[in-house]
Scaffold this active site. Structure first.
Site, PDB file in Angstrom:
ATOM      1  N   ASP A 187       0.898  -1.151   0.000  1.00 21.01           N
ATOM      2  CA  ASP A 187       0.000   0.000   0.000  1.00 21.01           C
ATOM      3  C   ASP A 187       0.935   1.198   0.000  1.00 21.01           C
ATOM      4  O   ASP A 187       1.552   1.507   1.027  1.00 21.01           O
ATOM      5  CB  ASP A 187      -0.877   0.008   1.254  1.00 21.01           C
ATOM      6  CG  ASP A 187      -1.843   1.185   1.255  1.00 21.01           C
ATOM      7  OD1 ASP A 187      -1.447   2.272   0.799  1.00 21.01           O
ATOM      8  OD2 ASP A 187      -2.991   1.027   1.710  1.00 21.01           O
ATOM      9  N   HIS A 188       1.083   1.854  -1.153  1.00 20.64           N
ATOM     10  CA  HIS A 188       2.188   2.816  -1.258  1.00 20.64           C
ATOM     11  C   HIS A 188       2.031   3.998  -0.302  1.00 20.64           C
ATOM     12  O   HIS A 188       3.000   4.666   0.014  1.00 20.64           O
ATOM     13  CB  HIS A 188       2.400   3.263  -2.713  1.00 20.64           C
ATOM     14  CG  HIS A 188       1.441   4.303  -3.195  1.00 20.64           C
ATOM     15  ND1 HIS A 188       0.174   4.009  -3.609  1.00 20.64           N
ATOM     16  CD2 HIS A 188       1.573   5.642  -3.331  1.00 20.64           C
ATOM     17  CE1 HIS A 188      -0.435   5.123  -3.978  1.00 20.64           C
ATOM     18  NE2 HIS A 188       0.390   6.130  -3.819  1.00 20.64           N
ATOM     19  N   HIS A 242      -5.790   2.897   1.223  1.00 15.05           N
ATOM     20  CA  HIS A 242      -5.048   4.066   1.702  1.00 15.05           C
ATOM     21  C   HIS A 242      -5.740   4.790   2.868  1.00 15.05           C
ATOM     22  O   HIS A 242      -5.116   5.092   3.876  1.00 15.05           O
ATOM     23  CB  HIS A 242      -4.846   5.078   0.563  1.00 15.05           C
ATOM     24  CG  HIS A 242      -4.259   4.485  -0.685  1.00 15.05           C
ATOM     25  ND1 HIS A 242      -3.316   3.491  -0.667  1.00 15.05           N
ATOM     26  CD2 HIS A 242      -4.475   4.749  -2.005  1.00 15.05           C
ATOM     27  CE1 HIS A 242      -2.976   3.179  -1.907  1.00 15.05           C
ATOM     28  NE2 HIS A 242      -3.671   3.924  -2.737  1.00 15.05           N
TER      29      HIS A 242
END
Ligand code: BG6
Length: 507
Positions: A188-189, A251
């Site tokens: 999950d950047h 996010h």
């Protein structure tokens, strides 16, 4: 979260990027790997093997990555000498992901490199492809014994991890059968962003805020990720996803967990992930009526953004002209535990909004009694802590102060910690941090199977309700606005309004 440079990987390493010719590699992965190379964070012996369907030589592939790096790297254009050195590490393999021969050849290529280096390499298989390929790639990696040694092979799975609870569970079961959990890196950047990592430092390395961090002092929390971009050329993907799957399930819920979690006993990956998943477990599961009351959706119509005419969502390529897909979501979540009972957590995200900004605003309760006359407090504002993730990177505490002058007049002032003013070093990109973590074997910033499933459990009732009932008023916000009116209504009914930072528009 790699802590010291001494933890740096010295064993040879190979990044195998499935989807090597794709957008993610060009924009994010290759620039990140190149920057790690420039910073001496990669071992001397390393290789980047890209795979793709197009027939390319190693040289042609390197050239396409160079374009990506020159366009998207935070460091700007490459220096020829350094790039030429880097190029020596780039390989390309034409690959049909459904064919066994692909994996046989890959195994041979890995074998050759290891023979050259006279040492077993750490191999990171990066799945930067459409999710329908995840199972077939994972099965083939296992069947061809490319990840036999659990200490030397890792698999990075991009989002979306499943498209609902059931498919996420299936994927977890499959990966669990093929690999050990310590080999699986669900990315999950957002968790790799510098300012997001700082939330834990801010909360748990300072004494000041923790005693106030609860229902006794906090009025409500707002988490807002607004984007100016539309769906661009990702219409096909987005039609199937929508903002709830694309942003909230991952996010936004991860940001919420970082704000709401209890202090972990240490910074060990599982300690941190345990405390985060506790938050997801404590969040209220919505009934159909809860969804109606606490979740709103929107879809952008056409408009003008920064002097340019932009199409509405239904006019974008690959999008159904009568699409029911949401491009905006606002939800009022609740966390049913001792710390947070009764504190609303409002989250919102959307495309084609007026400003690109990711912010978390924590609004504290009002003073119990004001000693000031009403004329002194005309612009009264409860204390607020604003964590600005991007594009501005800052933490600001909004306080009341006396305005200089002969009269007692109060106004709001900001105490600001601003990255730009404090540090001269440029923050690494999220993917640099996360790729280095995969290399040193640190899963703190990656999602564990149970976290992904718990997050899906929370969004499922909303997905179901929205699938069952088509929105009759889409598009319901115009490009360059702040989203649909119902989003204002959601928060206004509790007497609040969405917070926005007065930043310069960008991105
Ligand atoms: C991605 C979503 O995960 O995050 C995109 O798929 C979104 O739709 C992007 O635009 C936002 O990321 P960032 O880092 O630009 O805030």
């Amino acid at each position: 979260m790699h802590t010291t440079i001494s933890a740096r990987q010295t064993q040879p390493a190979i990044f195998v990027i499935f989807g090597g010719t794709g957008d993610l590699n060009k924009r994010k992965l290759a620039p990140a790997i190149y920057n790690l190379f420039l910073e001496n964070s990669l071992p001397a012996d390393f290789a980047l093997i890209g795979t793709g369907r197009t027939r390319l030589t190693d040289g042609e592939f390197s050239k396409s990555l160079l374009e990506g790096v020159n366009t998207f790297s935070r460091r700007g254009k490459v220096e020829k000498k350094q790039w030429d050195q880097f190029c020596g590490h780039i390989h390309y393999q034409v690959a049909d992901l459904l064919q066994e021969s692909t994996y046989v050849e890959l195994g041979q290529r890995i074998g050759q490199l290891q023979a050259e280096w006279e040492q077993e390499a750490l191999v990171i298989f990066y799945l930067a492809v459409a999710p329908n390929f995840f199972p077939v790639i994972a099965k083939n990696i296992a069947q061809h014994q490319l990840a036999e040694n659990a200490d030397n092979a890792r698999i990075v799975v991009e989002k979306p991890f499943g498209r609902d609870l059931e498919s996420a569970r299936d994927l977890n079961v499959l990966l669990g059968e093929l690999f050990e959990e310590k080999q699986i890196y669900r990315i999950d950047h957002y968790l790799g962003k510098e300012t997001v990592q700082n939330i834990m430092a801010f909360r748990f390395a300072n004494l000041l805020f923790e005693p106030l961090w609860n229902r006794n002092f906090i009025d409500h929390v707002q988490i807002s990720v607004t984007e100016q971009l539309g769906v661009g050329d990702r219409g096909g993907y987005y039609e199937e996803a929508g903002a709830l799957r694309d942003m909230v399930q991952n996010h936004l819920l991860q940001l919420l967990c970082l704000i709401a979690m209890e202090a972990p006993t240490s910074f060990a990956a599982d300690e941190v992930r345990n405390r985060k998943v506790d938050v997801l477990h404590a969040m209220r599961r919505f009934s159909a009526e809860d969804v109606r009351m606490n979740a709103v959706r929107g879809q952008y119509g056409p408009g003008w953004m920064e002097g340019k005419e932009v199409p509405g969502y239904r006019e974008e390529d690959g999008v159904d002209p009568e699409s029911n897909t949401e491009t905006f979501v606002a939800i009022n979540f609740f966390i049913d535990n001792w710390r947070w009972q009764g504190v609303p957590f409002y989250v919102r995200t959307g495309k084609r909004l007026h400003q690109k900004a990711s912010t978390i605003a924590i609004q504290f309760k009002d003073v119990p009694h004001s000693i000031f006359p009403p004329e002194a407090t005309e612009t009264w504002q409860q204390n607020r802590l604003i964590i600005s993730i991007q594009p501005e990177m800052s933490i600001r505490l909004q306080l009341q102060a006396k305005r200089p002058g002969l009269e007692m007049t109060l106004n709001t002032v900001d105490m600001v910690f601003d990255y730009k003013g404090t540090y001269s070093d440029e923050a690494p990109e999220a993917y640099e941090t996360l790729l280095l973590d995969t290399l040193v074997g640190d899963q703190t910033l990656f999602m564990r199977a149970d976290q992904v499933e718990a997050a899906w459990e929370l969004v499922m009732p909303i997905l179901h309700a929205w699938q069952a009932k088509k929105s009759l008023n889409f598009p319901n916000y115009s490009s360059d606005s702040w989203g649909p009116e119902v989003a204002e209504g959601l928060i206004a009914r509790d007497g609040f309004h969405w917070f926005t930072l007065p930043v310069n528009r960008k991105g």
